[in-house]
Enzyme design. Structure first.
Site, PDB file in Angstrom:
ATOM      1  N   ALA A  45       0.863  -1.172   0.000  1.00 17.57           N
ATOM      2  CA  ALA A  45       0.000   0.000   0.000  1.00 17.57           C
ATOM      3  C   ALA A  45       0.907   1.232   0.000  1.00 17.57           C
ATOM      4  CB  ALA A  45      -0.884  -0.027   1.228  1.00 17.57           C
ATOM      5  N   GLY A  72       0.650  -4.970   1.038  1.00 21.00           N
ATOM      6  CA  GLY A  72      -0.546  -5.056   0.203  1.00 21.00           C
ATOM      7  C   GLY A  72      -0.267  -5.701  -1.149  1.00 21.00           C
ATOM      8  N   GLU A  77      -0.443  -9.310  -0.508  1.00 23.03           N
ATOM      9  CA  GLU A  77      -1.856  -9.618  -0.220  1.00 23.03           C
ATOM     10  C   GLU A  77      -2.692  -9.607  -1.498  1.00 23.03           C
ATOM     11  OE1 GLU A  77      -1.654  -6.455   2.733  1.00 23.03           O
ATOM     12  OE2 GLU A  77      -2.478  -7.840   4.194  1.00 23.03           O
ATOM     13  N   GLU A  96       4.778  -5.035   7.218  1.00 24.09           N
ATOM     14  CA  GLU A  96       4.045  -3.939   7.867  1.00 24.09           C
ATOM     15  C   GLU A  96       4.503  -3.681   9.295  1.00 24.09           C
ATOM     16  OE1 GLU A  96       2.677  -6.406   6.104  1.00 24.09           O
ATOM     17  OE2 GLU A  96       1.019  -5.697   4.888  1.00 24.09           O
TER      18      GLU A  96
HETATM   19  N1  CAA Z   1       4.646   3.179  -0.739  1.00 25.20           N
HETATM   20  C1  CAA Z   1       5.061   4.310  -1.324  1.00 25.20           C
HETATM   21  N2  CAA Z   1       6.211   4.418  -2.002  1.00 25.20           N
HETATM   22  C2  CAA Z   1       6.990   3.344  -2.087  1.00 25.20           C
HETATM   23  C3  CAA Z   1       6.638   2.116  -1.511  1.00 25.20           C
HETATM   24  C4  CAA Z   1       5.394   2.057  -0.808  1.00 25.20           C
HETATM   25  N3  CAA Z   1       4.942   0.915  -0.261  1.00 25.20           N
HETATM   26  N4  CAA Z   1       7.622   1.230  -1.748  1.00 25.20           N
HETATM   27  C5  CAA Z   1       8.555   1.876  -2.472  1.00 25.20           C
HETATM   28  N5  CAA Z   1       8.174   3.166  -2.680  1.00 25.20           N
HETATM   29  C6  CAA Z   1       8.904   4.205  -3.397  1.00 25.20           C
HETATM   30  C7  CAA Z   1      10.079   4.712  -2.581  1.00 25.20           C
HETATM   31  O1  CAA Z   1       9.646   5.675  -1.637  1.00 25.20           O
HETATM   32  C8  CAA Z   1      10.936   5.284  -3.669  1.00 25.20           C
HETATM   33  O2  CAA Z   1      10.400   6.544  -4.060  1.00 25.20           O
HETATM   34  P1  CAA Z   1      11.390   7.822  -4.255  1.00 25.20           P
HETATM   35  O3  CAA Z   1      12.234   7.435  -5.458  1.00 25.20           O
HETATM   36  O4  CAA Z   1      10.442   8.934  -4.534  1.00 25.20           O
HETATM   37  O5  CAA Z   1      12.164   7.956  -3.017  1.00 25.20           O
HETATM   38  C9  CAA Z   1      10.723   4.333  -4.847  1.00 25.20           C
HETATM   39  O6  CAA Z   1       9.505   3.663  -4.555  1.00 25.20           O
HETATM   40  C10 CAA Z   1      11.818   3.303  -4.974  1.00 25.20           C
HETATM   41  O7  CAA Z   1      11.942   2.639  -3.722  1.00 25.20           O
HETATM   42  P2  CAA Z   1      13.342   2.456  -2.959  1.00 25.20           P
HETATM   43  O8  CAA Z   1      14.271   3.579  -3.285  1.00 25.20           O
HETATM   44  O9  CAA Z   1      13.041   2.220  -1.525  1.00 25.20           O
HETATM   45  O10 CAA Z   1      13.866   1.133  -3.666  1.00 25.20           O
HETATM   46  P3  CAA Z   1      14.851   0.046  -3.051  1.00 25.20           P
HETATM   47  O11 CAA Z   1      15.226  -0.857  -4.179  1.00 25.20           O
HETATM   48  O12 CAA Z   1      15.966   0.690  -2.303  1.00 25.20           O
HETATM   49  O13 CAA Z   1      13.991  -0.780  -1.973  1.00 25.20           O
HETATM   50  C11 CAA Z   1      12.028  -1.941  -1.218  1.00 25.20           C
HETATM   51  C12 CAA Z   1      12.905  -1.557  -2.415  1.00 25.20           C
HETATM   52  C13 CAA Z   1      12.785  -2.902  -0.303  1.00 25.20           C
HETATM   53  C14 CAA Z   1      10.790  -2.646  -1.785  1.00 25.20           C
HETATM   54  C15 CAA Z   1      11.631  -0.679  -0.427  1.00 25.20           C
HETATM   55  O14 CAA Z   1      11.110   0.274  -1.330  1.00 25.20           O
HETATM   56  C16 CAA Z   1      10.576  -0.914   0.634  1.00 25.20           C
HETATM   57  O15 CAA Z   1      10.886  -1.438   1.705  1.00 25.20           O
HETATM   58  N6  CAA Z   1       9.336  -0.465   0.368  1.00 25.20           N
HETATM   59  C17 CAA Z   1       8.238  -0.540   1.333  1.00 25.20           C
HETATM   60  C18 CAA Z   1       7.721  -1.952   1.526  1.00 25.20           C
HETATM   61  C19 CAA Z   1       6.639  -1.991   2.570  1.00 25.20           C
HETATM   62  O16 CAA Z   1       6.825  -1.666   3.727  1.00 25.20           O
HETATM   63  N7  CAA Z   1       5.413  -2.372   2.166  1.00 25.20           N
HETATM   64  C20 CAA Z   1       4.257  -2.453   3.044  1.00 25.20           C
HETATM   65  C21 CAA Z   1       3.434  -1.195   2.938  1.00 25.20           C
HETATM   66  S1  CAA Z   1       2.150  -1.092   4.156  1.00 25.20           S
HETATM   67  C22 CAA Z   1       0.917  -2.080   3.551  1.00 25.20           C
HETATM   68  O17 CAA Z   1       1.007  -2.605   2.486  1.00 25.20           O
HETATM   69  C23 CAA Z   1      -0.285  -2.194   4.444  1.00 25.20           C
HETATM   70  C24 CAA Z   1      -1.194  -3.338   4.105  1.00 25.20           C
HETATM   71  O18 CAA Z   1      -1.224  -4.365   4.712  1.00 25.20           O
HETATM   72  C25 CAA Z   1      -2.157  -3.262   3.016  1.00 25.20           C
END
Ligand code: CAA
Length: 264
Positions: free
Chosen positions: A70, A115, A118, A138
């Site tokens: 998400a 998400g 999921e 999460e």
């Molecule tokens: N939401 C918003 N933006 C996201 C995102 C997310 N879930 N995941 C990645 N992005 C964005 C980053 O902010 C970044 O944007 P900018 O270039 O503007 O800074 C871009 O995508 C590229 O990401 P990274 O620079 O972080 O890329 P990376 O290769 O270094 O890392 C990753 C990749 C490990 C997937 C890392 O992006 C990450 O940990 N992302 C979040 C994963 C996460 O926590 N997901 C769960 C979300 S909460 C949820 O989903 C609730 C639910 O149950 C429904």
């Protein structure tokens, strides 16, 4: 509807009856913001309503992510009251999962986190690229899965692995996901869409009513006791025996030819 965060291709790459849906926010690793959510609900409804389309595939654009979760940036300032009053994430399950009676496959082409994992697990089954990574991270954000992860992941891979993944937020490789029965198989990334299209084409070539019935039966296994599920299975089987496609299918077998389906 014109979409800004997804693309939709019917009869994808010339594959009759197969719709390819692609989440198209590669710079944000296809994070699921409210635009993606609304557009996917609309696109799945359109797929369900289009009698010419018999199987769908959902994938992410780019080579890095199916969906990295998400959209954290969209959620970070929201108040708990908004999440609660909007029944946040509920439409995914009620609109997409419950109303899409026709089959769809998740073609996971990289990160499927939170998400994203999921959403993939809402599909009828998952095919993944060999660089795919699954996880429910999460907890690292101070929250927990909100789109079915704690339930569907546990049903798919069992309590120990699911608990460990939710409590540590660690990622699972495609190889481990295959071993753990989360996915059907992993293939080289360059072959992923071709593999999913080939599988979807096979499904689209089946008698359409029997396809929906088979999906309904298998899903019943998750909702009911064994006795109830067996009754559902028998009743649906019995109803199918009255269909034109049953007559055609059995005649075609005996006459050693391909069946011509009416979907009735
Ligand atoms: N939401 C918003 N933006 C996201 C995102 C997310 N879930 N995941 C990645 N992005 C964005 C980053 O902010 C970044 O944007 P900018 O270039 O503007 O800074 C871009 O995508 C590229 O990401 P990274 O620079 O972080 O890329 P990376 O290769 O270094 O890392 C990753 C990749 C490990 C997937 C890392 O992006 C990450 O940990 N992302 C979040 C994963 C996460 O926590 N997901 C769960 C979300 S909460 C949820 O989903 C609730 C639910 O149950 C429904």
């Amino acid at each position: 509807m014109t979409y800004e965060a997804i693309t939709v291709e019917t009869n994808a790459q010339g594959t009759k009856g197969v719709t390819l849906l692609t989440i198209n926010r590669p710079k944000a690793l296809n994070a699921l913001n409210s635009t993606v959510l609304a557009e996917l609900i609309d696109a799945f409804a359109a797929y369900q309503a289009d009698d010419s389309q018999l199987c769908a595939i959902l994938t992410g654009s780019g080579e890095k992510a199916f969906a990295a979760g998400a959209d954290i940036k969209e959620m970070s300032d929201k108040a708990a009251a908004d999440f609660y009053l909007d029944d946040f994430f509920s439409p995914w399950t009620s609109e997409i999962v419950k109303k899409t009676r026709k089959p769809w496959i998740a073609a996971v082409n990289g990160f499927a986190l939170g998400g994203g994992c999921e959403l993939a697990m809402m599909a009828d089954f998952i095919i993944a690229s060999d660089n795919a990574k699954f996880g429910q991270p999460e907890i690292k954000l101070g929250v927990a899965p909100g789109m079915g992860g704690s339930q569907r992941l546990t049903r798919a891979i069992g309590k120990s692995k699911s608990m460990e993944m939710c409590l540590t937020g660690r990622m699972m490789s495609a190889e481990e996901a295959e071993r753990s029965n989360l996915i059907v198989r992993s293939v080289p990334q360059a072959d992923l869409i071709a593999d999913a299209l080939k599988t979807a084409a096979t499904i689209a070539s089946m008698p359409p009513m029997a396809t929906i019935a088979n999906k309904e039966m298998v899903n019943s296994a998750f909702e009911m006791t064994l006795d109830q599920g067996l009754i559902v299975e028998r009743r649906i089987f019995q109803i199918l025996t009255a269909s034109e496609d049953k007559k055609e299918g059995m005649e075609a077998f005996i006459e050693k030819r391909e069946g011509q389906w009416k979907g009735r």
